[in-house]
Design a protein around this motif. Structure first.
Motif, mmCIF file in Angstrom:
data_model
loop_
_atom_site.group_PDB
_atom_site.id
_atom_site.type_symbol
_atom_site.label_atom_id
_atom_site.label_comp_id
_atom_site.label_asym_id
_atom_site.label_seq_id
_atom_site.Cartn_x
_atom_site.Cartn_y
_atom_site.Cartn_z
ATOM 1 N N ALA A 71 25.216 -0.500 27.198
ATOM 2 C CA ALA A 71 23.599 -0.500 27.267
ATOM 3 C C ALA A 71 22.947 -1.865 28.391
ATOM 4 O O ALA A 71 24.346 -2.185 28.843
ATOM 5 C CB ALA A 71 23.391 -2.234 25.716
ATOM 6 N N VAL A 72 21.854 -1.173 28.964
ATOM 7 C CA VAL A 72 21.232 -1.968 30.059
ATOM 8 C C VAL A 72 20.172 -2.251 29.895
ATOM 9 O O VAL A 72 19.099 -1.572 29.551
ATOM 10 C CB VAL A 72 21.456 -1.244 31.377
ATOM 11 N N TYR A 73 19.767 -3.532 29.457
ATOM 12 C CA TYR A 73 18.312 -4.589 29.648
ATOM 13 C C TYR A 73 17.564 -4.050 31.213
ATOM 14 O O TYR A 73 17.528 -4.930 32.221
ATOM 15 C CB TYR A 73 18.867 -5.285 29.323
ATOM 16 N N VAL A 74 16.003 -3.643 30.933
ATOM 17 C CA VAL A 74 15.503 -3.528 32.192
ATOM 18 C C VAL A 74 14.324 -4.612 31.896
ATOM 19 O O VAL A 74 13.514 -4.003 30.971
ATOM 20 C CB VAL A 74 15.064 -1.790 32.851
ATOM 21 N N GLY A 75 13.836 -4.943 32.779
ATOM 22 C CA GLY A 75 12.851 -5.639 32.554
ATOM 23 C C GLY A 75 11.554 -5.043 33.110
ATOM 24 O O GLY A 75 11.350 -4.264 33.499
ATOM 25 N N MET A 76 10.548 -5.000 31.748
ATOM 26 C CA MET A 76 8.870 -3.933 32.137
ATOM 27 C C MET A 76 7.831 -4.228 32.162
ATOM 28 O O MET A 76 6.787 -4.117 32.759
ATOM 29 C CB MET A 76 9.075 -2.973 31.038
ATOM 30 N N VAL A 77 7.805 -6.151 31.479
ATOM 31 C CA VAL A 77 6.099 -6.244 31.679
ATOM 32 C C VAL A 77 6.362 -7.964 31.763
ATOM 33 O O VAL A 77 7.410 -8.275 30.525
ATOM 34 C CB VAL A 77 5.339 -5.989 30.536
ATOM 35 N N SER A 114 15.420 -8.918 34.888
ATOM 36 C CA SER A 114 15.128 -7.581 36.014
ATOM 37 C C SER A 114 15.800 -6.513 35.387
ATOM 38 O O SER A 114 15.213 -5.572 34.880
ATOM 39 C CB SER A 114 15.207 -8.514 37.729
ATOM 40 N N VAL A 115 17.194 -6.667 35.437
ATOM 41 C CA VAL A 115 18.009 -6.134 35.134
ATOM 42 C C VAL A 115 19.302 -6.281 34.698
ATOM 43 O O VAL A 115 19.632 -7.117 35.540
ATOM 44 C CB VAL A 115 18.759 -5.050 36.310
ATOM 45 N N THR A 116 20.385 -6.399 33.839
ATOM 46 C CA THR A 116 21.082 -6.578 33.076
ATOM 47 C C THR A 116 21.916 -6.250 31.648
ATOM 48 O O THR A 116 21.328 -5.287 30.878
ATOM 49 C CB THR A 116 20.892 -8.412 32.739
ATOM 50 N N SER A 117 23.316 -6.247 31.994
ATOM 51 C CA SER A 117 23.650 -5.682 30.889
ATOM 52 C C SER A 117 23.744 -6.803 30.105
ATOM 53 O O SER A 117 24.384 -5.939 28.382
ATOM 54 C CB SER A 117 25.268 -5.271 30.868
ATOM 55 N N ASP A 118 23.918 -7.678 29.375
ATOM 56 C CA ASP A 118 23.872 -9.098 28.535
ATOM 57 C C ASP A 118 22.262 -9.804 28.645
ATOM 58 O O ASP A 118 22.073 -10.792 29.722
ATOM 59 C CB ASP A 118 24.501 -9.898 28.653
ATOM 60 N N ALA A 119 21.123 -9.501 27.660
ATOM 61 C CA ALA A 119 20.092 -10.231 27.869
ATOM 62 C C ALA A 119 19.869 -12.086 27.885
ATOM 63 O O ALA A 119 18.801 -12.302 27.676
ATOM 64 C CB ALA A 119 19.017 -9.449 27.178
ATOM 65 N N VAL A 144 18.824 0.525 27.174
ATOM 66 C CA VAL A 144 18.627 1.529 27.555
ATOM 67 C C VAL A 144 20.052 1.931 27.601
ATOM 68 O O VAL A 144 21.122 1.394 27.870
ATOM 69 C CB VAL A 144 18.166 2.093 28.682
ATOM 70 N N ILE A 145 20.173 2.998 26.461
ATOM 71 C CA ILE A 145 21.994 3.147 25.888
ATOM 72 C C ILE A 145 22.140 4.683 26.109
ATOM 73 O O ILE A 145 21.504 5.856 25.490
ATOM 74 C CB ILE A 145 22.507 2.780 24.547
ATOM 75 N N GLY A 146 22.992 5.313 26.910
ATOM 76 C CA GLY A 146 23.595 6.788 27.092
ATOM 77 C C GLY A 146 24.619 7.527 27.108
ATOM 78 O O GLY A 146 25.662 6.465 26.931
ATOM 79 N N GLN A 147 25.156 8.067 26.185
ATOM 80 C CA GLN A 147 26.770 8.527 25.595
ATOM 81 C C GLN A 147 27.233 8.858 26.597
ATOM 82 O O GLN A 147 28.849 9.634 26.560
ATOM 83 C CB GLN A 147 26.886 9.213 24.474
ATOM 84 N N GLU A 148 26.503 10.011 27.018
ATOM 85 C CA GLU A 148 27.551 10.390 28.794
ATOM 86 C C GLU A 148 26.957 10.395 30.190
ATOM 87 O O GLU A 148 25.831 10.149 29.873
ATOM 88 C CB GLU A 148 27.626 12.348 28.045
ATOM 89 N N ALA A 149 27.118 10.518 30.484
ATOM 90 C CA ALA A 149 26.614 10.765 32.507
ATOM 91 C C ALA A 149 25.332 11.124 32.457
ATOM 92 O O ALA A 149 25.065 12.499 31.558
ATOM 93 C CB ALA A 149 27.469 10.823 33.576
ATOM 94 N N GLY A 150 24.126 10.341 33.135
ATOM 95 C CA GLY A 150 22.971 11.352 33.597
ATOM 96 C C GLY A 150 22.275 10.660 33.773
ATOM 97 O O GLY A 150 22.537 9.922 34.418
#
Length: 186
Positions: A71-77, A114-119, A144-150
């Motif tokens: 997972a990656v956490y992205v700050g939106m607001v 902002s962006v982190t793998s652990d919020a 956001v989590i994806g199970q394959e590259a993209g």
């Protein structure tokens, strides 16, 4: 035998009331004016209640990189950008991706990401934003989590909210681009 002449008083009584030069007031005219004024007031109040001020948006986008299954956490607001407390009815996220991804909006209490793998180090609590209040010092993030590259493009979040007596839906914050890359062999 001759009939007696009518006296002036008899003639006045027979003619009825004398016509008045004043304007006759219609009771319906007052009612119509009152109803029209009430309708204008109701329309104005309804428009005001459903058209709160726009929420802040930022140009550009945030870029994040992660690996499949992580997972990656992205700050939106950021709550500090919002000039009022919002009671959130829902957070809607539009995402386009080259691979299947899971995108979950979360309310970060007492922090900002902002962006982190652990919020966890940046937020005192991560909760579902529906029914919660966004206050200064809080922020909205997406996981956001994806199970394959993209890659995934996350548009601005759309907030359905209440602010005092006003309710509305408005885009807010920034956009994000998330790259999901295979791990490198070391």
């Amino acid at each position: 035998m001759a009939e007696p002449d009518d006296s002036p008083a008899d003639r006045e009584r027979a003619a009825g009331p004398a016509p008045s030069l004043g304007v006759a007031r219609s009771r319906w005219r007052g009612v119509v004016v009152g109803l029209a004024a009430t309708a204008v007031l109701l329309v104005t109040v309804s428009w005001w209640a459903t058209h709160p001020g726009d929420l802040p948006v930022r140009e550009g986008h945030v870029t994040a990189v992660t690996t499949p299954g992580r997972a990656v956490y992205v700050g939106m607001v950021s709550g500090s950008e919002v000039d009022r407390t919002l009671r959130l009815g829902g957070v809607h996220v539009r995402t386009e991706a080259t691979v299947p991804v899971e995108v979950v909006p979360l309310l970060c209490r007492g922090g900002s990401v902002s962006v982190t793998s652990d919020a966890a180090p940046f937020c005192s609590d991560l909760v579902d934003p529906t029914g919660q209040q966004l206050r200064p010092g809080d922020s909205l993030v997406v996981r956001v989590i994806g199970q394959e590259a993209g890659a995934a493009y996350v548009g601005r979040v759309s907030l359905t909210f209440r602010s005092g007596l006003q309710v509305g839906t408005s885009p807010a914050g920034t956009r994000a681009v998330v790259a999901i890359v295979p791990p490198t062999a070391s």
